[in-house]
Design a protein around this motif. Sequence first.
Motif, PDB file in Angstrom:
ATOM      1  N   ALA A   1     -12.908  -2.454 -10.924  1.00 47.86           N
ATOM      2  CA  ALA A   1     -11.297  -2.454 -10.605  1.00 47.86           C
ATOM      3  C   ALA A   1     -11.026  -0.617 -10.343  1.00 47.86           C
ATOM      4  O   ALA A   1      -9.972  -0.626  -9.910  1.00 47.86           O
ATOM      5  N   ILE A   2     -11.629   0.028 -11.352  1.00 52.78           N
ATOM      6  CA  ILE A   2     -11.221   1.474 -11.246  1.00 52.78           C
ATOM      7  C   ILE A   2     -12.011   1.980  -9.793  1.00 52.78           C
ATOM      8  O   ILE A   2     -11.169   2.712  -8.883  1.00 52.78           O
ATOM      9  N   THR A   3     -13.219   1.782  -9.767  1.00 54.01           N
ATOM     10  CA  THR A   3     -13.869   2.283  -8.494  1.00 54.01           C
ATOM     11  C   THR A   3     -13.496   1.920  -6.937  1.00 54.01           C
ATOM     12  O   THR A   3     -13.599   2.472  -6.185  1.00 54.01           O
ATOM     13  N   ARG A   4     -13.027   0.865  -7.142  1.00 50.90           N
ATOM     14  CA  ARG A   4     -12.145   0.052  -5.897  1.00 50.90           C
ATOM     15  C   ARG A   4     -10.778   0.046  -5.829  1.00 50.90           C
ATOM     16  O   ARG A   4     -10.211  -0.515  -4.623  1.00 50.90           O
ATOM     17  N   MET A   5     -10.084   0.906  -6.655  1.00 48.17           N
ATOM     18  CA  MET A   5      -8.697   0.842  -6.507  1.00 48.17           C
ATOM     19  C   MET A   5      -8.019   1.315  -5.291  1.00 48.17           C
ATOM     20  O   MET A   5      -7.274   0.724  -4.766  1.00 48.17           O
ATOM     21  N   ALA A   6      -8.390   2.339  -4.753  1.00 50.15           N
ATOM     22  CA  ALA A   6      -8.012   2.552  -3.206  1.00 50.15           C
ATOM     23  C   ALA A   6      -8.153   1.854  -2.262  1.00 50.15           C
ATOM     24  O   ALA A   6      -7.416   1.668  -1.698  1.00 50.15           O
ATOM     25  N   LEU A   7      -9.452   1.198  -2.398  1.00 48.34           N
ATOM     26  CA  LEU A   7      -9.853   0.207  -1.348  1.00 48.34           C
ATOM     27  C   LEU A   7      -8.991  -1.150  -1.531  1.00 48.34           C
ATOM     28  O   LEU A   7      -8.557  -1.530  -0.407  1.00 48.34           O
ATOM     29  N   THR A   8      -8.797  -1.591  -2.610  1.00 50.04           N
ATOM     30  CA  THR A   8      -8.066  -2.800  -3.110  1.00 50.04           C
ATOM     31  C   THR A   8      -6.400  -2.445  -2.474  1.00 50.04           C
ATOM     32  O   THR A   8      -5.890  -3.158  -2.030  1.00 50.04           O
ATOM     33  N   THR A   9      -5.957  -1.377  -2.780  1.00 45.21           N
ATOM     34  CA  THR A   9      -4.496  -0.994  -2.418  1.00 45.21           C
ATOM     35  C   THR A   9      -4.316  -0.868  -0.976  1.00 45.21           C
ATOM     36  O   THR A   9      -3.490  -1.496  -0.348  1.00 45.21           O
ATOM     37  N   ALA A  10      -5.395  -0.348  -0.308  1.00 46.22           N
ATOM     38  CA  ALA A  10      -5.495  -0.302   1.256  1.00 46.22           C
ATOM     39  C   ALA A  10      -5.630  -1.795   1.834  1.00 46.22           C
ATOM     40  O   ALA A  10      -4.843  -2.106   2.883  1.00 46.22           O
ATOM     41  N   GLU A  11      -6.680  -2.507   1.262  1.00 46.74           N
ATOM     42  CA  GLU A  11      -6.641  -3.664   1.657  1.00 46.74           C
ATOM     43  C   GLU A  11      -5.330  -4.861   1.617  1.00 46.74           C
ATOM     44  O   GLU A  11      -5.024  -5.404   2.521  1.00 46.74           O
ATOM     45  N   ARG A  12      -4.852  -4.698   0.429  1.00 46.44           N
ATOM     46  CA  ARG A  12      -3.548  -5.265   0.181  1.00 46.44           C
ATOM     47  C   ARG A  12      -2.415  -4.839   1.240  1.00 46.44           C
ATOM     48  O   ARG A  12      -1.738  -5.901   1.819  1.00 46.44           O
ATOM     49  N   GLU A  13      -2.285  -3.523   1.602  1.00 45.10           N
ATOM     50  CA  GLU A  13      -1.428  -2.794   2.260  1.00 45.10           C
ATOM     51  C   GLU A  13      -1.307  -3.298   3.793  1.00 45.10           C
ATOM     52  O   GLU A  13      -0.440  -3.489   4.622  1.00 45.10           O
ATOM     53  N   LEU A  14      -2.545  -3.556   4.096  1.00 47.17           N
ATOM     54  CA  LEU A  14      -3.198  -3.771   5.504  1.00 47.17           C
ATOM     55  C   LEU A  14      -3.117  -5.460   5.611  1.00 47.17           C
ATOM     56  O   LEU A  14      -3.498  -5.645   6.969  1.00 47.17           O
ATOM     57  N   GLY A  15      -2.923  -6.008   4.751  1.00 42.49           N
ATOM     58  CA  GLY A  15      -3.084  -7.521   4.936  1.00 42.49           C
ATOM     59  C   GLY A  15      -4.588  -8.019   5.136  1.00 42.49           C
ATOM     60  O   GLY A  15      -4.832  -8.859   5.855  1.00 42.49           O
ATOM     61  N   LEU A  16      -5.538  -7.178   4.738  1.00 38.60           N
ATOM     62  CA  LEU A  16      -7.015  -7.412   4.877  1.00 38.60           C
ATOM     63  C   LEU A  16      -7.328  -8.256   3.634  1.00 38.60           C
ATOM     64  O   LEU A  16      -6.807  -8.293   2.514  1.00 38.60           O
ATOM     65  N   PRO A  17      -8.520  -9.247   4.085  1.00 43.57           N
ATOM     66  CA  PRO A  17      -9.057 -10.244   3.036  1.00 43.57           C
ATOM     67  C   PRO A  17      -9.736  -9.114   1.867  1.00 43.57           C
ATOM     68  O   PRO A  17     -10.343  -7.997   2.168  1.00 43.57           O
ATOM     69  N   ALA A  18      -9.740  -9.601   0.484  1.00 42.97           N
ATOM     70  CA  ALA A  18     -10.646  -8.623  -0.478  1.00 42.97           C
ATOM     71  C   ALA A  18     -11.911  -8.234   0.034  1.00 42.97           C
ATOM     72  O   ALA A  18     -12.521  -9.331   0.591  1.00 42.97           O
ATOM     73  N   GLY A  19     -12.528  -7.122  -0.121  1.00 43.80           N
ATOM     74  CA  GLY A  19     -13.906  -6.755   0.401  1.00 43.80           C
ATOM     75  C   GLY A  19     -13.950  -6.311   1.533  1.00 43.80           C
ATOM     76  O   GLY A  19     -15.004  -5.869   2.132  1.00 43.80           O
ATOM     77  N   ALA A  20     -12.802  -6.383   2.517  1.00 39.06           N
ATOM     78  CA  ALA A  20     -12.862  -6.190   3.885  1.00 39.06           C
ATOM     79  C   ALA A  20     -13.452  -4.653   4.058  1.00 39.06           C
ATOM     80  O   ALA A  20     -13.919  -4.291   5.191  1.00 39.06           O
ATOM     81  N   LEU A  21     -12.765  -3.657   3.324  1.00 38.32           N
ATOM     82  CA  LEU A  21     -13.281  -2.331   3.407  1.00 38.32           C
ATOM     83  C   LEU A  21     -14.465  -1.854   2.686  1.00 38.32           C
ATOM     84  O   LEU A  21     -14.871  -0.561   2.886  1.00 38.32           O
ATOM     85  N   ASP A  22     -15.113  -2.813   2.055  1.00 38.96           N
ATOM     86  CA  ASP A  22     -16.650  -2.392   1.335  1.00 38.96           C
ATOM     87  C   ASP A  22     -17.341  -2.358   2.687  1.00 38.96           C
ATOM     88  O   ASP A  22     -17.572  -2.557   3.723  1.00 38.96           O
TER      89      ASP A  22
END
Length: 57
Positions: free
Chosen positions: A19-40
């Motif tokens: 949850a800490i190492t992915r915080m920026a990715l999780t936030t970006a995915e949420r704000e962009l309406g992407l599914p979880a893990g899309a930016l991995d």
Amino acid sequence: MLDGLAVHANTEERDRPPAITRMALTTAERELGLPAGALDLPATPPASSPDIADTTD
């Protein structure tokens, strides 16, 4: 976007919860309406494609 954890940018990632190492990715995915893990990053790199300059007509 600031992730609030920039102090850890150049330190080891061991012993940090996902949850800490992915915080920026999780936030970006949420704000962009992407599914979880899309930016991995992909598990394997994509096959290389020819450079546009290398194509001939």
